[in-house]
Design a protein around this motif. Structure first.
Motif, PDB file in Angstrom:
ATOM      1  N   PHE A 241       3.856  -3.174  -6.833  1.00 54.06           N
ATOM      2  CA  PHE A 241       4.800  -2.917  -5.744  1.00 54.06           C
ATOM      3  C   PHE A 241       4.243  -1.830  -4.830  1.00 54.06           C
ATOM      4  CE2 PHE A 241       8.791  -0.574  -4.434  1.00 54.06           C
ATOM      5  CZ  PHE A 241       9.137  -1.486  -3.433  1.00 54.06           C
ATOM      6  N   THR A 242       4.169  -2.114  -3.544  1.00 53.68           N
ATOM      7  CA  THR A 242       3.567  -1.169  -2.595  1.00 53.68           C
ATOM      8  C   THR A 242       4.558  -0.167  -2.011  1.00 53.68           C
ATOM      9  OG1 THR A 242       3.866  -2.788  -0.810  1.00 53.68           O
ATOM     10  CG2 THR A 242       1.731  -2.783  -1.966  1.00 53.68           C
ATOM     11  N   GLY A 243       5.847  -0.371  -2.264  1.00 55.24           N
ATOM     12  CA  GLY A 243       6.838   0.593  -1.818  1.00 55.24           C
ATOM     13  C   GLY A 243       6.900   1.782  -2.760  1.00 55.24           C
TER      14      GLY A 243
ATOM     15  N   THR B 145       5.848  -6.565  -2.196  1.00 55.96           N
ATOM     16  CA  THR B 145       6.638  -5.971  -1.107  1.00 55.96           C
ATOM     17  C   THR B 145       8.136  -5.939  -1.384  1.00 55.96           C
ATOM     18  OG1 THR B 145       6.727  -8.130  -0.021  1.00 55.96           O
ATOM     19  CG2 THR B 145       4.948  -6.635   0.636  1.00 55.96           C
ATOM     20  N   GLY B 146       8.527  -6.216  -2.616  1.00 53.25           N
ATOM     21  CA  GLY B 146       9.963  -6.218  -2.898  1.00 53.25           C
ATOM     22  C   GLY B 146      10.270  -6.602  -4.323  1.00 53.25           C
TER      23      GLY B 146
ATOM     24  N   GLU C 134      12.800  -8.165   0.435  1.00 55.36           N
ATOM     25  CA  GLU C 134      11.815  -7.190   0.884  1.00 55.36           C
ATOM     26  C   GLU C 134      12.467  -5.811   0.911  1.00 55.36           C
ATOM     27  OE1 GLU C 134       8.412  -8.283   2.239  1.00 55.36           O
ATOM     28  OE2 GLU C 134       9.184  -9.669   0.705  1.00 55.36           O
TER      29      GLU C 134
ATOM     30  N   ASP D 228      11.749  -1.265   0.775  1.00 61.73           N
ATOM     31  CA  ASP D 228      10.823  -0.147   0.953  1.00 61.73           C
ATOM     32  C   ASP D 228      10.817   0.812  -0.234  1.00 61.73           C
ATOM     33  OD1 ASP D 228      10.150  -0.851   3.724  1.00 61.73           O
ATOM     34  OD2 ASP D 228      12.232  -0.272   4.149  1.00 61.73           O
TER      35      ASP D 228
END
Length: 371
Positions: free
Chosen positions: A159-161, A277-278, A288, A290
């Motif tokens: 996960f990039t958030g 992304t989510g 999606e 953050d």
């Protein structure tokens, strides 16, 4: 390096440790006045730089479940709260600082405890980053703030958030305009979700089961009474009216009640995996986001007790006594302030007084036999 030797060593300088300190202080005061028997020597070790325990790390809009008059430690009532609603976490921190000063409690900070071991000459040896303490008794009152729990969910590492536990949430400002998922069906999950609603682009609240609100009229006073009645009934072998969990999980404090009544706190089932992304649910639906906020609770902070090889009752140390704060298999070891397993509502300001008094009485008898 030797730090000191005392009859009773209290590990933890939050509300539970200070409550124990109050009763130890009172014994010393009475002994100095020629009343009662001898009093044990004692010290309190606190890992924090400042007084206030975990309260100094809570988010800025948090408030107590009860008025100040019903949120006090033994001996000294919390000063009145002049703001709206119930007292803030900041008010509690100021109270705990004043409480510590009022009784001149011997709190040593910051001190990190590495291990509690058997002392070759009896009692306990407590190794810290500032030397080693010897004591006949250890009262462990470390709470759980330093052991946040985050469940493992597939894909979390991709996960990039951002991911944050309750312990890292201070203010809603960093989440302005962001898409946020709040995980957790307890009080912190509901309160943080409600706190984020005015500023976040979207707030998705997910829980493992449908949220259960306590009746709106229930506050901290009622919770304490209910928890006490439940535990005492079980000890007497009588039918219990049910613990706090029988009524619900979430106290409807004003912000939560307002968000709920406006239809903004509609919980969704827990997602089953992360995407880069989510998050994604079993039915294939994705969202999606953050940031994910984990309001998923804590575990007791007990790693420093591993050298003692304590027996466990499922996930907590085996205890005995009334209230059950005494270690079942280690003489002179006590647990204070963790929840119903070591005293009804003992993790609350109002609830820790009774188990603290009983614990100090038992600890003194052990430290000063025949005294």
């Amino acid at each position: 390096m030797t730090a000191g030797a005392v009859d009773v060593l209290v590990i933890g300088g939050g509300q539970a440790g200070l409550a124990a300190g109050f009763y130890l202080h009172r014994l010393a005061r009475d002994a100095a006045r020629g009343r009662g028997g001898p009093a044990p020597s004692y010290a309190i070790l606190d890992a924090n730089d400042q007084p206030g325990g975990a309260w100094q790390y809570y988010w800025d809009t948090l408030e107590l479940f009860s008025p100040a008059a019903y949120s006090s430690l033994p001996g000294y009532r919390m000063p009145p709260w002049t703001g709206s609603g119930n007292p803030s976490a900041e008010h509690v921190v100021a109270y705990l600082r004043a409480y510590e000063d009022r009784y001149g409690l011997p709190v040593h900070r910051p001190v990190t405890v590495h291990a509690v071991e058997d002392h070759p000459e009896g009692g306990y040896r407590t190794r810290t980053d500032r030397g080693t303490w010897a004591s006949t008794v250890v009262i462990n009152a470390t709470g759980s703030w330093r052991r946040p729990f985050v469940p493992r969910v597939p894909g979390a590492e991709r996960f990039t958030g951002s991911q944050l536990h309750t312990t890292g949430y201070r203010s809603r400002k960093p989440f302005t305009g962001r898409r946020v998922v709040v995980v957790g069906g307890g009080n912190s999950g509901a309160q943080i979700a409600a706190d984020l609603l005015p500023v976040a682009a979207s707030v998705t609240w997910v829980t493992r089961r449908p949220p259960r609100y306590l009746p709106d009229e229930v506050d901290g006073r009622a919770l304490f009474a209910l928890a006490t009645d439940h535990v005492q009934a079980l000890r007497r072998g009588e039918p219990s009216p049910g613990g706090v969990g029988s009524l619900g999980d979430i106290v409807a404090v004003p912000p939560v009640r307002a968000a709920r009544d406006a239809g903004h706190l509609q919980a969704q089932p827990m997602f089953t995996r992360f995407t880069p992304t989510g998050v994604q649910w079993d039915d294939g639906r994705t969202l999606e986001v953050d940031a994910v906020l984990w309001c998923t609770g804590f575990r007791p902070d007990l790693a420093h007790l591993r050298p003692l090889g304590l027996a466990m009752d499922t996930t907590t140390p085996a205890t005995a006594g009334d209230p059950p704060t005494r270690s079942r298999d280690r003489d002179g070891l006590f647990f204070l302030g963790y929840g119903d397993w070591c005293g009804p509502a003992s993790a609350t300001l109002i609830g820790v007084g009774a188990p603290a008094r009983a614990t100090v009485t038992a600890a003194t008898r052990h430290a000063l036999p025949g005294g």
